[in-house]
Design a protein around this motif. Sequence first.
Motif, short mmCIF file in Angstrom:
data_model
loop_
_atom_site.label_atom_id
_atom_site.label_comp_id
_atom_site.label_asym_id
_atom_site.label_seq_id
_atom_site.Cartn_x
_atom_site.Cartn_y
_atom_site.Cartn_z
N TRP A 151 37.65 43.15 50.33
CA TRP A 151 37.64 41.99 49.43
C TRP A 151 37.36 40.69 50.18
CZ3 TRP A 151 40.80 37.77 50.02
CH2 TRP A 151 41.90 37.92 50.90
N ALA A 152 37.64 40.65 51.49
CA ALA A 152 37.45 39.45 52.30
C ALA A 152 36.17 39.52 53.13
CB ALA A 152 38.65 39.24 53.22
N ALA A 153 35.23 40.36 52.72
CA ALA A 153 34.01 40.58 53.51
C ALA A 153 33.33 39.26 53.86
CB ALA A 153 33.05 41.47 52.73
N GLY A 154 33.04 39.10 55.15
CA GLY A 154 32.34 37.91 55.61
C GLY A 154 33.23 36.76 56.01
N HIS A 155 34.55 36.87 55.79
CA HIS A 155 35.44 35.77 56.16
C HIS A 155 36.73 36.31 56.78
CE1 HIS A 155 37.82 32.17 56.28
NE2 HIS A 155 38.63 32.58 55.31
N LYS A 156 36.83 36.20 58.09
CA LYS A 156 38.07 36.59 58.77
C LYS A 156 39.11 35.50 58.58
CE LYS A 156 36.14 39.58 62.37
NZ LYS A 156 36.07 39.87 63.83
N HIS A 157 40.25 35.89 58.04
CA HIS A 157 41.35 34.94 57.83
C HIS A 157 42.12 34.79 59.15
CE1 HIS A 157 40.10 35.79 53.80
NE2 HIS A 157 41.08 35.09 53.23
N ALA A 158 41.54 34.01 60.04
CA ALA A 158 42.05 33.92 61.42
C ALA A 158 43.34 33.13 61.54
CB ALA A 158 40.98 33.30 62.32
N ASN A 159 43.74 32.42 60.49
CA ASN A 159 44.93 31.56 60.57
C ASN A 159 46.20 32.22 60.06
OD1 ASN A 159 43.32 29.42 61.54
ND2 ASN A 159 42.77 28.84 59.44
N VAL A 160 46.11 33.47 59.58
CA VAL A 160 47.26 34.14 58.97
C VAL A 160 48.16 34.77 60.03
CG1 VAL A 160 47.99 35.96 57.39
CG2 VAL A 160 45.99 34.56 56.84
N ARG A 161 49.46 34.53 59.91
CA ARG A 161 50.45 35.09 60.83
C ARG A 161 51.63 35.66 60.03
NH1 ARG A 161 46.60 34.29 63.31
NH2 ARG A 161 46.31 33.18 65.31
N ALA A 162 52.27 36.67 60.56
CA ALA A 162 53.40 37.32 59.87
C ALA A 162 54.72 36.62 60.19
CB ALA A 162 53.48 38.78 60.28
N LEU A 163 55.60 36.57 59.19
CA LEU A 163 56.95 36.05 59.38
C LEU A 163 57.97 37.18 59.34
CD1 LEU A 163 57.04 32.70 57.31
CD2 LEU A 163 56.65 33.02 59.76
N PHE A 164 58.14 37.82 58.15
CA PHE A 164 59.18 38.84 58.05
C PHE A 164 58.81 39.91 57.01
CE2 PHE A 164 60.42 35.26 55.32
CZ PHE A 164 60.65 35.88 54.10
N PRO A 165 59.39 41.11 57.14
CA PRO A 165 59.11 42.21 56.21
C PRO A 165 59.80 42.01 54.87
CG PRO A 165 60.79 42.88 57.76
CD PRO A 165 60.32 41.52 58.20
N MET A 166 59.13 42.49 53.81
CA MET A 166 59.70 42.41 52.46
C MET A 166 60.21 43.79 52.02
SD MET A 166 56.70 40.05 50.76
CE MET A 166 57.23 40.38 49.08
N TYR A 167 59.26 44.64 51.63
CA TYR A 167 59.60 45.99 51.16
C TYR A 167 58.31 46.81 51.15
CZ TYR A 167 57.91 43.74 46.87
OH TYR A 167 57.17 43.03 45.96
N GLU A 168 58.47 48.12 50.96
CA GLU A 168 57.32 49.01 50.90
C GLU A 168 56.73 49.03 49.49
OE1 GLU A 168 56.24 53.53 52.43
OE2 GLU A 168 58.19 53.15 51.51
N THR A 169 55.42 49.00 49.40
CA THR A 169 54.72 49.09 48.12
C THR A 169 54.02 50.43 48.01
OG1 THR A 169 54.27 46.77 47.53
CG2 THR A 169 52.54 48.34 47.02
N SER A 170 54.14 51.08 46.85
CA SER A 170 53.32 52.26 46.59
C SER A 170 52.72 52.13 45.19
CB SER A 170 54.14 53.54 46.72
OG SER A 170 55.13 53.62 45.72
N PHE A 171 51.75 52.99 44.90
CA PHE A 171 50.97 52.88 43.66
C PHE A 171 51.25 54.06 42.74
CE2 PHE A 171 48.76 50.47 46.85
CZ PHE A 171 48.37 49.32 46.18
#
Length: 326
Positions: free
Chosen positions: A108-128
Motif C-alpha cells: 500500500w506504501a509503494a514508492g514511499h518509504k516511511h523513514a520517520n516511523v519509530r516504535a514505542l510500545f506493544p499493544m496486542y496481537e491482531t488476527s483476521f
Amino acid sequence: MIRQALRCAALLALAAIGHTLVPVHPAFVESASAQTAAPVTFMTAGDGSAFLPYGQGVAAYLASRGIHLDVRKSSGSNENLSGVDASATTIGTAFIGSAYDAVNGTGWAAGHKHANVRALFPMYETSFQIAALRSSAIRSFADLDGKKVGVGPAKGPPEVFFRVAAEVANIKPVIVNGDPAALSKMVIAGEIDALWQGAVVPIPSLSEVADHADAIVFGLSDAEVAAMLLKLPQLAATTIPAGTYRGQSADIRSVSAWNFVVANKDLPADTAYAITKAVLSAPDPASRIHPTAAGTLARNAVQNRVVPFHPGAKRFYDEAGIKLPE
C-alpha cells in the motif's frame, strides 16, 4: 514548583520567537518528566474498531499520570503510519503487517518509504476472521466468491490483507467499505453477505454480529494460511480457540501479527521515554488501560522486528532489562 515554573516560562519564550506562540504542555511521570512544544496527537481508528477504545484508554491513563494526548479518529493503520511519518508531534496505533510495507515502501506504501516511523510500545496481537449469517450458507473463505463482503475503511489494513487472501483463494468477492460498526449492522440486516476484520480477539464488530444474529465466525483453511504466509512473511499462523465467539464450536485458523504504538523519530526523546515508561509501568494494564491491553507489556516489545525503536523508548527498555531485536 519554582524551578518547574521557570522551565515552562523559558520554553514559552522560545516558542514565541517569530511572533508565533506554540502551546507547551509539561508531562511528568513519577521519576521521569517530559516537555513537549505542542500537544501530541494520537491517531487511532473509527467507530467499531479496536484501535479507538484502546487509544482512548491509553490517553485516559496517561492523563492520570500528567501526560496529555489529543485522540484523533482515522481510517486505521495506513493513515496513522502516514500521519506519524509526516508529523513530529503525532503518534499512532499501527498493525505491524502494515508497518512492514510502510518502512519498506512496498504494498500500500509503494514508492514511499516511511523513514520517520519509530516504535514505542506493544499493544496486542491482531488476527483476521469473517462473520456471516448462518442462513447465508457461507461456511468458508472460498464461499465468499461473488459475495458482498465488508472489509472496513477503504485501503485500510483489513482490505489490503483481504485482497491478498482473495487472490490466494482465487475468488472475486464484491468489496464494501465502511466503519466496522456500520458494516456489522449491514451483515445483521442482510444488506451484505459477510464481514472480514482484523483486530484483537474477540474482534468487536464480529462479536456484534455473533451476539445479535444467528451467525458463524470462521477463518482460513490450512492451505490458505500457508499461501498467505508465502506472500506476506510479516504475518504468522494463529489459532482462535473454540468458544471465543457465541456459537463457535471449533477452533479457527487464520493469520496474525502484533500492533504497536508508533511515533515520529523527531518526537522529543524525553516525551517518547515518558509515554513508553508510563504505559508499560501500568499495574495490570487490562484493568488500568483497557481490556485489550493485556498484552501491553514490556516483554512483548520483542514482537516487533519491523520498525526501529525510538531512542526514547529504547532508553526505557534498557532500564527495564529488555533486549530488543537487532
